[in-house]
Design a protein around this motif. Structure first.
Motif, PDB file in Angstrom:
ATOM      1  N   UNK A 131       0.826  -1.207   0.000  1.00 16.76           N
ATOM      2  CA  UNK A 131       0.000   0.000   0.000  1.00 16.76           C
ATOM      3  C   UNK A 131       0.859   1.253   0.000  1.00 16.76           C
ATOM      4  N   UNK A 135       0.874   4.037  -3.089  1.00 14.01           N
ATOM      5  CA  UNK A 135       0.553   5.465  -2.930  1.00 14.01           C
ATOM      6  C   UNK A 135       1.569   6.353  -3.638  1.00 14.01           C
ATOM      7  N   UNK A 139      -1.948   9.042  -7.439  1.00 13.12           N
ATOM      8  CA  UNK A 139      -3.402   9.150  -7.572  1.00 13.12           C
ATOM      9  C   UNK A 139      -3.982   8.181  -6.554  1.00 13.12           C
ATOM     10  N   UNK A 140      -5.120   8.513  -5.949  1.00 19.23           N
ATOM     11  CA  UNK A 140      -5.702   7.546  -5.006  1.00 19.23           C
ATOM     12  C   UNK A 140      -6.390   6.376  -5.713  1.00 19.23           C
ATOM     13  N   UNK A 143      -4.689   2.950  -5.343  1.00 21.13           N
ATOM     14  CA  UNK A 143      -4.873   2.495  -3.958  1.00 21.13           C
ATOM     15  C   UNK A 143      -6.280   1.937  -3.768  1.00 21.13           C
ATOM     16  N   UNK A 144      -7.243   2.597  -4.401  1.00 19.86           N
ATOM     17  CA  UNK A 144      -8.630   2.124  -4.286  1.00 19.86           C
ATOM     18  C   UNK A 144      -8.769   0.757  -4.927  1.00 19.86           C
ATOM     19  N   UNK A 147      -6.813  -1.793  -2.742  1.00 23.78           N
ATOM     20  CA  UNK A 147      -7.518  -1.989  -1.474  1.00 23.78           C
ATOM     21  C   UNK A 147      -8.771  -2.819  -1.682  1.00 23.78           C
ATOM     22  N   UNK A 148      -9.530  -2.471  -2.709  1.00 22.03           N
ATOM     23  CA  UNK A 148     -10.759  -3.208  -2.979  1.00 22.03           C
ATOM     24  C   UNK A 148     -10.470  -4.660  -3.354  1.00 22.03           C
ATOM     25  N   UNK A 150      -7.958  -6.457  -2.516  1.00 23.94           N
ATOM     26  CA  UNK A 150      -7.503  -7.189  -1.320  1.00 23.94           C
ATOM     27  C   UNK A 150      -8.671  -7.544  -0.414  1.00 23.94           C
ATOM     28  N   UNK A 151      -9.598  -6.607  -0.247  1.00 26.64           N
ATOM     29  CA  UNK A 151     -10.761  -6.878   0.608  1.00 26.64           C
ATOM     30  C   UNK A 151     -11.599  -8.004   0.001  1.00 26.64           C
TER      31      UNK A 151
ATOM     32  N   UNK B 125      -8.893  -8.505   6.329  1.00 28.40           N
ATOM     33  CA  UNK B 125     -10.060  -7.806   5.785  1.00 28.40           C
ATOM     34  C   UNK B 125     -10.144  -6.391   6.348  1.00 28.40           C
ATOM     35  N   UNK B 128      -7.333  -4.327   4.599  1.00 31.98           N
ATOM     36  CA  UNK B 128      -7.687  -4.037   3.202  1.00 31.98           C
ATOM     37  C   UNK B 128      -8.810  -2.998   3.145  1.00 31.98           C
ATOM     38  N   UNK B 131      -7.535   0.484   3.849  1.00 35.86           N
ATOM     39  CA  UNK B 131      -6.848   1.087   2.710  1.00 35.86           C
ATOM     40  C   UNK B 131      -7.829   1.533   1.638  1.00 35.86           C
ATOM     41  N   UNK B 132      -8.833   0.687   1.410  1.00 37.77           N
ATOM     42  CA  UNK B 132      -9.834   1.063   0.411  1.00 37.77           C
ATOM     43  C   UNK B 132     -10.531   2.357   0.839  1.00 37.77           C
ATOM     44  N   UNK B 135      -8.421   5.502   0.471  1.00 43.07           N
ATOM     45  CA  UNK B 135      -8.252   6.008  -0.907  1.00 43.07           C
ATOM     46  C   UNK B 135      -9.408   6.905  -1.318  1.00 43.07           C
ATOM     47  N   UNK B 139      -6.519  11.868  -2.354  1.00 44.44           N
ATOM     48  CA  UNK B 139      -5.103  12.190  -2.505  1.00 44.44           C
ATOM     49  C   UNK B 139      -4.341  10.934  -2.117  1.00 44.44           C
ATOM     50  N   UNK B 140      -3.212  10.681  -2.759  1.00 46.89           N
ATOM     51  CA  UNK B 140      -2.446   9.502  -2.339  1.00 46.89           C
ATOM     52  C   UNK B 140      -1.679   9.720  -1.030  1.00 46.89           C
TER      53      UNK B 140
END
Lengths: 340, 340
Positions: A131, A135, A139-140, A143-144, A147-148, A150-151, B125, B128, B131-132, B135, B139-140
């Motif tokens: 993560x 970053x 851009x976020x 990361x989105x 993150x998504x 991984x979840x 979970x 993750x 982090x989601x 985001x 901004x990162x």
């Protein structure tokens, strides 16, 4: 790619580009995990044992190249590739915690307990480092996506855990597990590769949507092939211990197909063998694998995987023809033809 | 804040603002973890047992308010607060994997093994999802801060694991562990709160740097107090089982101070008792705690924690006086005065 593929002449150039990219991925990977603490560096040495085929960084790079054949893949693709590989490795490390739990069931030593704790921390360190690295993409959005993915992977692992020893697991739930556990991150790898080329505001463009869908279908096919190899492979060829799924009470496609297609007597006998394997009282699964073959269930699994690869290729209509696109097709075929 | 603080009259308003913010944090928290899978929702119910004092979201909110007394804290602060609490909870859940390993040493049931696997997945979970969620802050930079803090936390956990049963652990290493394991995320919470108010490009501004340094020092003091309570508290008051550090072979400040200040005979006797506690063969640590008190080591730990709170307050010179700043001071004092 390392030995997985037979590369046609005209794809040698793109293959070499990817190989160069993978070297950069490995450098970024090592750099991100490096620490001023000796203990951390010592822990990260264990990561070596999880090194694999670099499928996810390869897909990042190829999708990056395929999404706009005129532009070159660069630093951002290598970063995204390292992020995806790091997240993937974290799940392998944490899977080992679950695996070691299984070994421990049969009475193992304290030493493995400490290994267990280390595996939890190492996996967490890999995720956190992924993560942090992600970053740096400025851009976020990446990361989105990561993150998504991984979840979603965690929910797949959980669904799998819930269905352990469920001998009436159905095909729908099996695919749900695969889509979450394996396909989500592979789809994200393809999406990230394309976005690194086209710009992070292009998530809804046809090329990005197509490449992501391609990745998700390839991911499901990949996992089916993994499940087949776990039954039919030998440790030497596959490169990891086989028969694990049975030991862990995990019903996979060949088994689900077999139980649905065996006659009543065979079904009863197979269920008995599956239970024995899951409880650790079977030393050998040869008879069960023969029975699975006899109902054509290995063939059915491979047919299913191949059909998914066909679907995956059909997702690429918006992607312009290019050596990278051709290479994606070659790679997709290799995923279901591999023996390791 | 829930009962931790005695609030002076003039701070009631800011206290109510924070309370309102915490309600929003809880909503965002629950929303982020909600899933279309029943199994996931069932797993997340376990999260309830890890609910704590919401120290990190409280700090996000107070630092957000203190960094520019004229502007209001809003949605972004609540998001950042939920992210920090989620990361914190993930570490608690994974700590339990380590703890359960300990219980298992003494021979426990299979059921706990499954609980162990669940804890690994639930922790993953939570991370993750954090982090989601992070985001979504557009901004990162917050992802970088949270990713970095999480990675540093892992190195702290690892350093602690490496020093388990190290009865000659020195003060320097003890503080290194605390700064990484506990203070990094609390510092990040303060930084994020300030950045949500001032803008994510303000990482180097005096106010942000000051609030982050404040958080880090409060974090170290917080952990020292935790370590004291683990020795001197009772389960009813502390709200979690005590004596865990000794069981886990973790030397904390009072013990390090005690071993450095006891005479040779007492030192030998104490080391024996520490070893007995770590190997699970001591039922009761009363005599050891009495010995620790006799060398003034509990007092020394509390003095150290209080001195760190003084240092923390000194970091706030760049922060304009306001009720939020006053509240930060009250909260800092409460951290080392708490009995739970």
């Amino acid at each position: 790619m390392r030995g997985v593929l037979d590369i046609p002449e005209e794809l040698i150039e793109i293959q070499q580009q990817v190989a160069g990219g993978l070297v950069e991925v490995e450098q970024i990977f090592a750099q991100q995990l490096a620490s001023d603490l000796l203990a951390v560096d010592a822990m990260c040495e264990h990561v070596e044992r999880y090194r694999g085929k670099m499928l996810r960084p390869t897909l990042v790079m190829l999708c990056g190249a395929a999404s706009s054949p005129d532009s070159k893949v660069g630093r951002s693709h290598a970063i995204a590739g390292a992020v995806c590989e790091m997240v993937h490795m974290a799940t392998l490390v944490h899977d080992d915690v679950l695996d070691e739990a299984e070994i421990r069931r049969r009475g193992e030593t304290l030493n493995q307990l400490r290994g267990n704790e280390m595996a939890v921390i190492l996996g967490d360190y890999l995720i956190a480092s992924a993560y942090e690295l992600c970053s740096s993409l400025d851009s976020p959005i990446p990361s989105r996506i990561v993150g998504n993915a991984s979840a979603v992977m965690c929910t797949g692992e959980l669904l799998q855990l819930h269905n352990r020893d469920n001998l009436s697991l159905d095909e729908t739930t099996y695919f749900e597990i695969l889509e979450r556990k394996t396909a989500a991150l592979i789809g994200a790898s393809c999406e990230l590769g394309a976005l690194c080329t086209l710009g992070f505001d292009q998530q809804k463009s046809d090329v990005v949507v197509g490449l992501r869908a391609f990745g998700k279908r390839v991911g499901v096919a990949f996992q089916i092939q993994d499940d087949v190899l776990d039954l039919t492979g030998t440790q030497e060829v596959v490169g990891k211990s086989v028969g694990k799924d049975l030991e862990k009470g995990k019903l996979t496609y060949p088994l689900i197909h077999h139980l649905a297609n065996a006659d009543a007597e065979q079904r009863g006998r197979s269920l008995e063998m599956i239970r024995a394997a899951a409880s650790g009282s079977a030393n050998e699964t040869g008879e069960l694998v023969d029975a699975i073959r006899a109902t054509g269930s290995i063939d059915a699994a491979q047919k299913m995987a191949k059909s998914l690869i066909g679907d995956a290729k059909n997702e690429l209509t918006a992607v312009e023809d290019s050596p990278s696109k051709a290479m994606l097709m070659v790679l997709a075929d290799a995923v279901v033809q591999r023996s390791h």
